[in-house]
Scaffold this motif. Sequence first.
Motif, PDB file in Angstrom:
ATOM      1  N   PHE A 390    -130.890  49.578 -31.963  1.00 13.48           N
ATOM      2  CA  PHE A 390    -131.554  48.679 -31.027  1.00 13.48           C
ATOM      3  C   PHE A 390    -132.547  47.815 -31.796  1.00 13.48           C
ATOM      4  O   PHE A 390    -132.927  48.132 -32.922  1.00 13.48           O
ATOM      5  CB  PHE A 390    -132.309  49.468 -29.954  1.00 13.48           C
ATOM      6  N   ASP A 416    -126.430  42.319 -28.713  1.00 17.20           N
ATOM      7  CA  ASP A 416    -127.505  42.092 -27.755  1.00 17.20           C
ATOM      8  C   ASP A 416    -128.827  41.735 -28.412  1.00 17.20           C
ATOM      9  O   ASP A 416    -129.758  41.295 -27.739  1.00 17.20           O
ATOM     10  CB  ASP A 416    -127.658  43.290 -26.811  1.00 17.20           C
ATOM     11  N   TYR A 417    -128.928  41.892 -29.738  1.00 17.35           N
ATOM     12  CA  TYR A 417    -130.145  41.474 -30.437  1.00 17.35           C
ATOM     13  C   TYR A 417    -130.163  39.968 -30.667  1.00 17.35           C
ATOM     14  O   TYR A 417    -131.221  39.400 -30.973  1.00 17.35           O
ATOM     15  CB  TYR A 417    -130.272  42.216 -31.771  1.00 17.35           C
ATOM     16  N   SER A 424    -131.671  43.529 -24.565  1.00 17.38           N
ATOM     17  CA  SER A 424    -130.892  44.646 -25.105  1.00 17.38           C
ATOM     18  C   SER A 424    -130.225  45.435 -23.976  1.00 17.38           C
ATOM     19  O   SER A 424    -130.609  46.557 -23.652  1.00 17.38           O
ATOM     20  CB  SER A 424    -131.807  45.564 -25.922  1.00 17.38           C
TER      21      SER A 424
END
Length: 446
Positions: A390, A416-417, A424
């Motif tokens: 993440f 998603d970054y 995220s």
Amino acid sequence: MDQYDVIIIGGGLAGISCGIELAQNNYKVLILEKSPHMGGRTASWDDHGMLVETGSHRVIGYYKHLPKLLKKAGVDINDIVSWEDKLDVLSPKHENVTTFGVAPLFGPFTLIRAMLGNNQSFSAKAKLSLAPFFKAGLNEYKKDPKRLDQMSILEFARQNGVHKDAIHLFIEALCNGIFFTPPERFSAYVFFGILAPAPSRFYKMRIGGFLGGMSEVMFNSLVYHFENLGGKIMLNSEVQRLITEEERVEGVSLNESNILAKHVVLATELGAAKQIINQSQIDLINFYSMLKLPTAAAVSVQLELTEPALEHDRTTFAPGTALASFSEQSRSTFTHVPGRISIIIGPSDRYIDYKDDSLLQLVYEESEKIGLNINGKVTDYRVVKHPEEFYSVAPGHDLLRPVQKTVVPGLTLAGDYTKQPFFSTMEGAVFSGELASKNVKKELNI
């Protein structure tokens, strides 16, 4: 030596989203996944006789990109999730359960009862203090996002007079429960960014838990659809570096072979993406912000029990404990066992180095604080850790998120970054894949 139009590194939601978009436009696409299974952070698998998942996931009702992707694979999201119209908060500071209604259209009476009730733990004064906080935050989110990202949500809440009980039961619960990060280290911009889509799609708001393992009910269908479109997948294929020729990416290097392509999409989690970039012969200055973006860990403890731990299969937050969020899944995701609870541990960076037995003991101790009696009922358990998968949602980091298009010819980013409005989340991963595919098509058609 095989040559493809596009190689996608990473078989999670970002990778499969990008792959499907390209394959349906007749590009020859190869997805390389280092694990023995597809799915990334949305995978589930059998771990020596116990079914586990990467972590407890929830679908938000206002998502539109994930449902659209599933529809392409013939999957109706309403058939694979159980929708919830409320969530619970258990705190060692309060004897009573605090329940929030989350579905204004599908559960309006639940929402009204929650707004008017919970008064023993959540007073009218505490509830009312959230109104100006939301108004100011959503306004600042649109007007000055850079300034908002420079402060924590705790700092912003205190500046706007939010009652301490509202901070504890709502803000702290959401920060720890969603991104396993305490409010003092949680960007105010990210906090309001998560909520920003809700007003325009307010009627769609609710929470969905999966009716089975995510691979079985969701991801396998996406894989099947991608392969039916002519796409190819190679599992257990870890990319070491990008192959470059005169500063252009020409393919990828595996342990024992090279594979060439006209374009490469790097769709791994942030930690792996950084590692591949660092090992490749490309100018690192082009990836300065991405390489500077800090990673964040995630830890989950998944327990099988002799009986259900909770009366309801419902998203539950536990601020004031290490149990960031959890749910009883024996009536939804894992119906084959008498009791099943998946717990996200937070703050994750504090516990990432704990041994498995120490994490189990932590769960026992913390669960007693909120009256969750599981000691002596555990029949099996697994710990799943994500050390660098993440990105950190701490203040000041949003500006470091890269866009999908890079200045290096032949290379696009997804994940998603990367820069997109859903942060995220599963929705963010899918949308990043869509954006990446658009850039690839544009680059290949020049």
